[in-house]
Design a protein around this motif. Structure first.
Motif, mmCIF file in Angstrom:
data_model
loop_
_atom_site.group_PDB
_atom_site.id
_atom_site.type_symbol
_atom_site.label_atom_id
_atom_site.label_comp_id
_atom_site.label_asym_id
_atom_site.label_seq_id
_atom_site.Cartn_x
_atom_site.Cartn_y
_atom_site.Cartn_z
ATOM 1 N N PHE A 141 0.837 -1.189 0.000
ATOM 2 C CA PHE A 141 0.000 0.000 0.000
ATOM 3 C C PHE A 141 0.878 1.246 0.000
ATOM 4 O O PHE A 141 1.875 1.326 0.731
ATOM 5 C CB PHE A 141 -0.928 0.015 1.218
ATOM 6 N N THR A 142 0.494 2.228 -0.806
ATOM 7 C CA THR A 142 1.201 3.499 -0.832
ATOM 8 C C THR A 142 0.709 4.384 0.306
ATOM 9 O O THR A 142 -0.220 4.042 1.035
ATOM 10 C CB THR A 142 0.965 4.214 -2.176
ATOM 11 N N GLU A 143 1.345 5.551 0.461
ATOM 12 C CA GLU A 143 0.940 6.488 1.503
ATOM 13 C C GLU A 143 -0.477 6.993 1.264
ATOM 14 O O GLU A 143 -1.168 7.403 2.202
ATOM 15 C CB GLU A 143 1.912 7.663 1.558
ATOM 16 N N ALA A 144 -0.905 6.972 0.005
ATOM 17 C CA ALA A 144 -2.262 7.420 -0.332
ATOM 18 C C ALA A 144 -3.302 6.329 -0.115
ATOM 19 O O ALA A 144 -4.497 6.554 -0.334
ATOM 20 C CB ALA A 144 -2.313 7.906 -1.781
ATOM 21 N N GLY A 145 -2.845 5.132 0.289
ATOM 22 C CA GLY A 145 -3.774 4.040 0.540
ATOM 23 C C GLY A 145 -4.093 3.201 -0.670
ATOM 24 O O GLY A 145 -4.988 2.357 -0.621
ATOM 25 N N GLU A 146 -3.364 3.396 -1.770
ATOM 26 C CA GLU A 146 -3.594 2.624 -2.986
ATOM 27 C C GLU A 146 -2.727 1.364 -2.970
ATOM 28 O O GLU A 146 -1.557 1.397 -2.591
ATOM 29 C CB GLU A 146 -3.273 3.457 -4.226
ATOM 30 N N ARG A 147 -3.310 0.262 -3.386
ATOM 31 C CA ARG A 147 -2.586 -1.011 -3.447
ATOM 32 C C ARG A 147 -1.902 -1.128 -4.800
ATOM 33 O O ARG A 147 -2.547 -1.027 -5.844
ATOM 34 C CB ARG A 147 -3.562 -2.169 -3.236
ATOM 35 N N THR A 148 -0.607 -1.343 -4.784
ATOM 36 C CA THR A 148 0.143 -1.396 -6.025
ATOM 37 C C THR A 148 1.245 -2.444 -5.928
ATOM 38 O O THR A 148 1.596 -2.899 -4.842
ATOM 39 C CB THR A 148 0.763 -0.018 -6.348
ATOM 40 N N ARG A 149 1.801 -2.815 -7.064
ATOM 41 C CA ARG A 149 2.892 -3.792 -7.109
ATOM 42 C C ARG A 149 4.224 -3.061 -6.940
ATOM 43 O O ARG A 149 4.473 -2.061 -7.620
ATOM 44 C CB ARG A 149 2.856 -4.560 -8.423
#
Length: 213
Positions: A141-149
């Protein structure tokens, strides 16, 4: 607890669903699949597949990957097909074999180049865009709360390619234009046309005819 029909000919099951026991490069919604895997065939064992949760799947069409095995080991290419039920992908132009089709009598047949499947957990690695080398990848998870690879080696984000969104109807979901003559409007699909009630059929008939007890 599995439902079982009561005894008696009046309860005889009229429909028996077919369970797809074997997935292959031919998809179950095609005629070619059922020609090679007829529903009447019951003498096969389903293949053993390493379970990968749907939310943990990280290989998509358009991803650049590096081949780790076979004659194309070390080469890189793009995923063009996925069989998630078998943990398979095919890479465009790589890991290919030549197969002959239509050979009969004096006719030598036609030779075609066929891309063979690769196992996602041991035959390929996603390519890190910073150094263009294969890398282990994790969902984070990024700081913005998005799940990414994320590349484990460099920490670089690997976005899902736009090609993963392509279907037979559109290149991108956001650019899809509804066909007014053929498409059913979302408002019609979402309309509630049936409301369940705790009433018997006879009670519904009485309500419709205005009969009161």
């Amino acid at each position: 607890l599995k439902y079982k029909s009561p005894p008696g000919i009046e309860y005889r099951p009229l429909f028996k669903p077919i369970e797809i026991k074997k997935h292959s490069m031919e998809r179950p919604w095609t005629v070619a699949y059922w020609v090679s895997n007829p529903a009447s065939r019951q003498n096969w064992d389903p293949p053993v597949v390493l379970p990968i949760k749907a939310e943990d799947w990280m290989w998509f069409r358009g991803d650049r990957v590096e081949i780790l095995t076979g004659q194309d080991k070390g080469k890189q290419g793009y995923i063009n097909m996925i069989v998630q039920e078998r943990n398979w992908v095919t890479v465009e132009g790589l890991n290919c074999e030549y197969e002959t089709f239509g050979k009969s009598g004096d006719f030598p047949g036609m030779m075609m180049k066929v891309e063979k499947p690769l196992l996602v957990y041991k035959d390929i690695k996603l390519v890190d865009p910073t150094d263009e080398k294969g890398t282990e990848v994790e969902w984070r998870f990024t700081e913005a709360g998005e799940r990414t690879r994320i590349s484990v080696r460099t920490g670089t984000s690997i976005p899902i390619p736009m090609k993963a969104q392509e279907t037979i109807d559109y290149k991108q979901k956001a650019s899809y234009v509804m066909n007014k003559d053929k498409d059913t409007k979302p408002s019609v699909v979402e309309e509630v046309t049936y409301e369940p009630k705790l009433a018997t059929f006879e009670m519904d008939v009485m309500d419709e005819m205005g009969i009161k007890e």
